[in-house]
Scaffold this motif. Structure first.
Motif, mmCIF file in Angstrom:
data_model
loop_
_atom_site.group_PDB
_atom_site.id
_atom_site.type_symbol
_atom_site.label_atom_id
_atom_site.label_comp_id
_atom_site.label_asym_id
_atom_site.label_seq_id
_atom_site.Cartn_x
_atom_site.Cartn_y
_atom_site.Cartn_z
ATOM 1 N N SER A 1 0.835 -1.210 0.000
ATOM 2 C CA SER A 1 0.000 0.000 0.000
ATOM 3 C C SER A 1 0.867 1.255 0.000
ATOM 4 N N ALA A 2 2.025 1.191 0.641
ATOM 5 C CA ALA A 2 2.930 2.342 0.665
ATOM 6 C C ALA A 2 3.401 2.693 -0.745
ATOM 7 N N LEU A 3 3.649 1.695 -1.587
ATOM 8 C CA LEU A 3 4.096 1.968 -2.953
ATOM 9 C C LEU A 3 3.066 2.788 -3.715
ATOM 10 N N ALA A 4 1.801 2.463 -3.531
ATOM 11 C CA ALA A 4 0.749 3.228 -4.206
ATOM 12 C C ALA A 4 0.696 4.656 -3.669
ATOM 13 N N HIS A 5 0.807 4.818 -2.360
ATOM 14 C CA HIS A 5 0.772 6.154 -1.758
ATOM 15 C C HIS A 5 1.961 6.997 -2.221
ATOM 16 N N LEU A 6 3.147 6.396 -2.253
ATOM 17 C CA LEU A 6 4.346 7.132 -2.676
ATOM 18 C C LEU A 6 4.230 7.547 -4.144
ATOM 19 N N GLY A 7 3.693 6.661 -4.978
ATOM 20 C CA GLY A 7 3.488 7.007 -6.379
ATOM 21 C C GLY A 7 2.502 8.156 -6.540
ATOM 22 N N ASN A 8 1.444 8.160 -5.747
ATOM 23 C CA ASN A 8 0.464 9.247 -5.802
ATOM 24 C C ASN A 8 1.073 10.577 -5.368
ATOM 25 N N ILE A 9 1.915 10.544 -4.357
ATOM 26 C CA ILE A 9 2.572 11.781 -3.899
ATOM 27 C C ILE A 9 3.471 12.331 -5.004
ATOM 28 N N ALA A 10 4.263 11.472 -5.636
ATOM 29 C CA ALA A 10 5.145 11.907 -6.725
ATOM 30 C C ALA A 10 4.327 12.463 -7.886
ATOM 31 N N TYR A 11 3.220 11.811 -8.204
ATOM 32 C CA TYR A 11 2.356 12.273 -9.291
ATOM 33 C C TYR A 11 1.766 13.644 -8.971
ATOM 34 N N ARG A 12 1.270 13.817 -7.763
ATOM 35 C CA ARG A 12 0.650 15.090 -7.385
ATOM 36 C C ARG A 12 1.655 16.231 -7.362
ATOM 37 N N LEU A 13 2.887 15.927 -6.981
ATOM 38 C CA LEU A 13 3.916 16.972 -6.955
ATOM 39 C C LEU A 13 4.549 17.175 -8.328
ATOM 40 N N GLY A 14 4.393 16.204 -9.213
ATOM 41 C CA GLY A 14 4.896 16.324 -10.574
ATOM 42 C C GLY A 14 6.401 16.228 -10.687
ATOM 43 N N ARG A 15 7.001 15.429 -9.824
ATOM 44 C CA ARG A 15 8.455 15.270 -9.905
ATOM 45 C C ARG A 15 8.892 13.912 -9.358
ATOM 46 N N VAL A 16 10.142 13.555 -9.658
ATOM 47 C CA VAL A 16 10.736 12.322 -9.153
ATOM 48 C C VAL A 16 11.182 12.567 -7.715
ATOM 49 N N LEU A 17 10.885 11.616 -6.840
ATOM 50 C CA LEU A 17 11.227 11.751 -5.430
ATOM 51 C C LEU A 17 12.149 10.624 -4.996
ATOM 52 N N THR A 18 12.970 10.909 -3.998
ATOM 53 C CA THR A 18 13.834 9.894 -3.409
ATOM 54 C C THR A 18 13.308 9.577 -2.017
ATOM 55 N N PHE A 19 13.026 8.301 -1.769
ATOM 56 C CA PHE A 19 12.437 7.871 -0.505
ATOM 57 C C PHE A 19 13.429 7.016 0.259
ATOM 58 N N ASN A 20 13.580 7.295 1.551
ATOM 59 C CA ASN A 20 14.453 6.509 2.412
ATOM 60 C C ASN A 20 13.579 5.515 3.182
ATOM 61 N N PRO A 21 13.649 4.221 2.853
ATOM 62 C CA PRO A 21 12.788 3.248 3.526
ATOM 63 C C PRO A 21 13.131 3.043 5.001
ATOM 64 N N ALA A 22 14.358 3.334 5.391
ATOM 65 C CA ALA A 22 14.744 3.166 6.802
ATOM 66 C C ALA A 22 14.033 4.178 7.694
ATOM 67 N N THR A 23 13.921 5.418 7.219
ATOM 68 C CA THR A 23 13.264 6.464 8.010
ATOM 69 C C THR A 23 11.813 6.681 7.594
ATOM 70 N N GLU A 24 11.425 6.066 6.470
ATOM 71 C CA GLU A 24 10.096 6.249 5.876
ATOM 72 C C GLU A 24 9.790 7.728 5.658
ATOM 73 N N GLN A 25 10.781 8.433 5.116
ATOM 74 C CA GLN A 25 10.671 9.853 4.788
ATOM 75 C C GLN A 25 11.305 10.081 3.417
#
Length: 64
Positions: free
Chosen positions: A15-39
């Motif tokens: 479910s996190a993958l879908a949420h992260l994809g939606n955030i990137a789509y809404r912001l209109g850019r590529v994002l880097t996610f740190n899975p250790a900190t979940e930020q």
């Protein structure tokens, strides 16, 4: 537990993958996610979208 179709961790990750994809789509850019900190790395706008402001008494504690 007997009613679950799989481990809770698997559901969290899928479910996190879908949420992260939606955030990137809404912001209109590529994002880097740190899975250790979940930020997101160095992106305040994206990190703000990981949670929402809840009204009391329905607030979710910082540490659950």
């Amino acid at each position: 537990k007997s009613l679950l179709n799989g481990p809770v961790e698997t559901a969290h990750l899928s479910s996190a993958l879908a949420h992260l994809g939606n955030i990137a789509y809404r912001l209109g850019r590529v994002l880097t996610f740190n899975p250790a900190t979940e930020q997101f790395v160095g992106d305040k706008d994206a990190n703000a979208m990981l949670s929402r402001n809840y009204r009391k008494p329905f607030a979710v504690p910082e540490k659950v």
